[in-house]
Design a protein around this motif. Sequence first.
Motif, mmCIF file in Angstrom:
data_model
loop_
_atom_site.group_PDB
_atom_site.id
_atom_site.type_symbol
_atom_site.label_atom_id
_atom_site.label_comp_id
_atom_site.label_asym_id
_atom_site.label_seq_id
_atom_site.Cartn_x
_atom_site.Cartn_y
_atom_site.Cartn_z
ATOM 1 N N GLN A 1 47.398 54.885 99.574
ATOM 2 C CA GLN A 1 47.044 53.772 100.517
ATOM 3 C C GLN A 1 46.282 53.871 101.772
ATOM 4 O O GLN A 1 46.166 53.312 102.947
ATOM 5 C CB GLN A 1 48.493 53.024 101.017
ATOM 6 C CG GLN A 1 49.218 52.505 99.747
ATOM 7 C CD GLN A 1 50.384 51.682 100.020
ATOM 8 O OE1 GLN A 1 51.052 52.039 101.188
ATOM 9 N NE2 GLN A 1 50.716 51.218 99.256
ATOM 10 N N VAL A 2 45.445 55.370 101.970
ATOM 11 C CA VAL A 2 44.729 55.495 102.992
ATOM 12 C C VAL A 2 43.484 55.684 102.613
ATOM 13 O O VAL A 2 42.960 56.049 101.731
ATOM 14 C CB VAL A 2 45.060 56.998 103.586
ATOM 15 C CG1 VAL A 2 44.335 57.495 104.620
ATOM 16 C CG2 VAL A 2 46.641 56.819 103.930
ATOM 17 N N GLY B 1 28.166 55.432 112.388
ATOM 18 C CA GLY B 1 28.564 56.736 111.819
ATOM 19 C C GLY B 1 29.841 57.267 112.140
ATOM 20 O O GLY B 1 29.961 58.497 112.101
ATOM 21 N N HIS B 2 30.848 56.438 112.423
ATOM 22 C CA HIS B 2 32.318 56.900 112.912
ATOM 23 C C HIS B 2 33.184 56.927 111.791
ATOM 24 O O HIS B 2 33.352 55.881 111.175
ATOM 25 C CB HIS B 2 32.562 55.786 113.852
ATOM 26 C CG HIS B 2 34.052 56.109 114.492
ATOM 27 N ND1 HIS B 2 34.167 57.233 115.184
ATOM 28 C CD2 HIS B 2 35.115 55.511 114.446
ATOM 29 C CE1 HIS B 2 35.305 57.326 115.894
ATOM 30 N NE2 HIS B 2 35.901 56.243 115.193
ATOM 31 N N GLU B 3 33.428 58.231 111.361
ATOM 32 C CA GLU B 3 34.452 58.492 110.323
ATOM 33 C C GLU B 3 35.627 58.173 110.499
ATOM 34 O O GLU B 3 36.608 59.116 110.729
ATOM 35 C CB GLU B 3 34.068 59.871 110.036
ATOM 36 C CG GLU B 3 32.589 60.400 109.176
ATOM 37 C CD GLU B 3 32.402 61.701 108.621
ATOM 38 O OE1 GLU B 3 33.280 62.411 109.142
ATOM 39 O OE2 GLU B 3 31.651 61.629 107.903
ATOM 40 N N ALA B 4 36.084 57.012 110.723
ATOM 41 C CA ALA B 4 37.415 56.382 110.894
ATOM 42 C C ALA B 4 38.244 56.314 109.326
ATOM 43 O O ALA B 4 37.892 56.506 108.423
ATOM 44 C CB ALA B 4 37.578 55.242 111.487
ATOM 45 N N THR B 5 39.615 56.468 109.772
ATOM 46 C CA THR B 5 40.501 56.328 108.663
ATOM 47 C C THR B 5 41.192 54.970 108.845
ATOM 48 O O THR B 5 41.404 54.669 110.009
ATOM 49 C CB THR B 5 41.699 57.379 108.809
ATOM 50 O OG1 THR B 5 40.887 58.710 108.411
ATOM 51 C CG2 THR B 5 42.696 57.237 107.742
ATOM 52 N N PHE B 6 41.564 54.028 107.666
ATOM 53 C CA PHE B 6 42.096 52.972 107.778
ATOM 54 C C PHE B 6 43.253 53.015 106.846
ATOM 55 O O PHE B 6 43.339 53.357 105.825
ATOM 56 C CB PHE B 6 41.154 51.866 106.952
ATOM 57 C CG PHE B 6 39.730 51.836 108.072
ATOM 58 C CD1 PHE B 6 39.713 50.853 109.093
ATOM 59 C CD2 PHE B 6 38.655 52.672 107.664
ATOM 60 C CE1 PHE B 6 38.461 50.816 109.821
ATOM 61 C CE2 PHE B 6 37.664 52.668 108.487
ATOM 62 C CZ PHE B 6 37.614 51.552 109.732
ATOM 63 N N THR B 7 44.096 52.212 107.326
ATOM 64 C CA THR B 7 45.618 51.907 106.528
ATOM 65 C C THR B 7 45.649 50.443 106.548
ATOM 66 O O THR B 7 45.080 49.662 107.435
ATOM 67 C CB THR B 7 46.666 52.693 107.102
ATOM 68 O OG1 THR B 7 46.795 52.260 108.623
ATOM 69 C CG2 THR B 7 46.562 53.968 107.168
ATOM 70 N N GLY B 8 46.631 50.018 105.674
ATOM 71 C CA GLY B 8 47.162 48.358 105.713
ATOM 72 C C GLY B 8 46.046 47.632 104.736
ATOM 73 O O GLY B 8 45.954 46.338 105.227
ATOM 74 N N LEU B 9 45.492 48.280 104.091
ATOM 75 C CA LEU B 9 44.393 47.498 103.146
ATOM 76 C C LEU B 9 44.842 47.037 101.954
ATOM 77 O O LEU B 9 44.199 46.628 101.094
ATOM 78 C CB LEU B 9 43.178 48.390 103.123
ATOM 79 C CG LEU B 9 42.501 49.015 104.252
ATOM 80 C CD1 LEU B 9 41.236 49.760 103.829
ATOM 81 C CD2 LEU B 9 42.507 47.885 105.478
ATOM 82 N N GLU B 10 46.173 47.106 101.910
ATOM 83 C CA GLU B 10 46.848 46.757 100.253
ATOM 84 C C GLU B 10 46.475 45.366 99.852
ATOM 85 O O GLU B 10 46.142 45.165 98.405
ATOM 86 C CB GLU B 10 48.497 47.005 100.377
ATOM 87 C CG GLU B 10 48.862 48.235 100.737
ATOM 88 C CD GLU B 10 48.897 48.878 102.096
ATOM 89 O OE1 GLU B 10 49.000 50.014 102.222
ATOM 90 O OE2 GLU B 10 48.704 47.838 102.935
ATOM 91 N N ILE C 1 37.734 46.054 98.480
ATOM 92 C CA ILE C 1 37.787 47.555 98.435
ATOM 93 C C ILE C 1 36.669 48.085 97.952
ATOM 94 O O ILE C 1 35.766 48.819 98.195
ATOM 95 C CB ILE C 1 38.981 48.194 98.062
ATOM 96 C CG1 ILE C 1 40.353 48.062 99.034
ATOM 97 C CG2 ILE C 1 38.941 49.914 98.072
ATOM 98 C CD1 ILE C 1 40.105 48.457 100.368
ATOM 99 N N LEU C 2 36.419 47.589 96.496
ATOM 100 C CA LEU C 2 35.450 47.864 95.537
ATOM 101 C C LEU C 2 33.957 47.341 96.104
ATOM 102 O O LEU C 2 33.112 48.150 96.106
ATOM 103 C CB LEU C 2 35.838 47.432 94.133
ATOM 104 C CG LEU C 2 34.916 47.663 93.190
ATOM 105 C CD1 LEU C 2 34.423 49.025 93.063
ATOM 106 C CD2 LEU C 2 34.935 47.116 91.832
ATOM 107 N N ALA C 3 34.285 46.209 96.491
ATOM 108 C CA ALA C 3 32.932 45.589 97.090
ATOM 109 C C ALA C 3 32.403 46.408 98.243
ATOM 110 O O ALA C 3 31.033 46.692 98.369
ATOM 111 C CB ALA C 3 33.361 44.161 97.545
ATOM 112 N N LEU C 4 33.236 46.913 99.152
ATOM 113 C CA LEU C 4 32.844 47.592 100.387
ATOM 114 C C LEU C 4 32.242 48.901 99.936
ATOM 115 O O LEU C 4 31.181 49.407 100.290
ATOM 116 C CB LEU C 4 34.112 47.727 101.273
ATOM 117 C CG LEU C 4 34.471 46.679 102.073
ATOM 118 C CD1 LEU C 4 35.777 46.989 102.885
ATOM 119 C CD2 LEU C 4 33.440 46.434 103.212
#
Length: 456
Positions: A386-387, A348-357, A367-370
């Motif tokens: 990209q965030v 339940g940790h609402e983190a932000t992710f970058t670098g997933l291009e 991305i879609l699968a997740l």
Amino acid sequence: MKHNIILTKTGRSANGTIQLTGSKSECNRALIIEALSDGKVKVKNVSDAADAVLLAGILRKSKVESQKSKVESPEVVVGTDEVHEVEVIDENLSSSGYEPSTINHEPKTVNIGPAGTAMRFLTAYYGIGNEEVILTGSERMKQRPIGVLVDALRTLGAQIDYEEQEGYPPIKLKGSFEQQTRKISIKGNISSQYITALLLIAVKLPFGLELHIEGELTSRPYVEMTLAMLKEANILHTWEGNVISIPNQEFATTSLHIEPDWSAASYWYAIAALSDESELFLPGLTSYSLQGDSVITEIMANFGITSQFKDGGVHLTKEVKAIFRKIFDMKECPDLAQTVIVVCAALGHEATFTGLETLKIKETDRILALQIELAKIGVKLIEKGQVYKLDCSEKQLPQRMFVSTYHDHRMAMAFAPLAILIPELEIEDADVVEKSYPAFWTDLAKVGFNASPPTP
């Protein structure tokens, strides 16, 4: 036929020793180096990952066929008693009137299935070779772009045609390489495997290679791994600014020892993070690894996992602590993204992710699968440019969950640790893990997981 399993876990602790297979990333690079070295470099602790086994078999068969061709074509003077793998034609052979077409009359077809690394590395390997080869793969592989690498190889002098869709496999490599230039440019924000493929063959180019990287370099640790492994085989380089240069030079007689796989280790860090208490030992892993995914030690420290390097490996210990880190940049370790995102979602940790291009052009659109699978526990992965941000406000862990894997080994292994929190977790197509970690389900059993077939 797909083989599903029901994964369950007794208790919320995980303790034991797990011997991981050799790194797929290191092994695939080492196998190409071995093939290019004319037998001077030997690979030790070869990974049993399906991708590595497949690549080793293809290269071994090429060696046998190359040897057979030379026996059947005595007019071709190779100039050494060593058997040459498929490689660039050296200047002596070119000047002596040697024509590759006198050896191979019909192109052979090499099918690499879903092995993306093999597709990229073999495109470069055969691209500078003297064989005519059609390189193909699975239906998903035919949807994964190869154009950036093909364009770079064509600039160098490779003769490559597309057999079906422009920019995508299958491709025909005509086996008539003659180097046109030593300077090429490639964008840094594409798959690092394109860059690695070019760096691996650089040493066999008569004029060497001067590779200009345009813009910011994605997955830099993987490029550094490639150069470090080449250095172990006595191949020197310079890297100044955005330019990597490798001259034509000779390999040393040496061995490349493959370290256990840090990508595989990440799933054990996830298990520790979701456990109430955990003490795990992963032998053979070191704090000075060439593998970029060793950064999992730093990432998982945020979730209370302490990594101690002693006794010839790493000890993982779980301590309950509050999680404060909100932003995770996965640019240099994209293969860890699914693992870390699932752990955050489950906690339940609402983190932000970058670098997933690069995740959208992997084994599946990750991305879609997740997004689809996380929705099953009420978690949203929201994309804004990209965030990517997790919304866990409606998180609810069900008693039973079905996990679709999308032909992606990392989807299966990233979601498997949820069995600690979800009483019954059905994993689709469990055999998909063979791509990188064939012993995964067996290893899980060592710490209290149970994998059984679904009830009819």
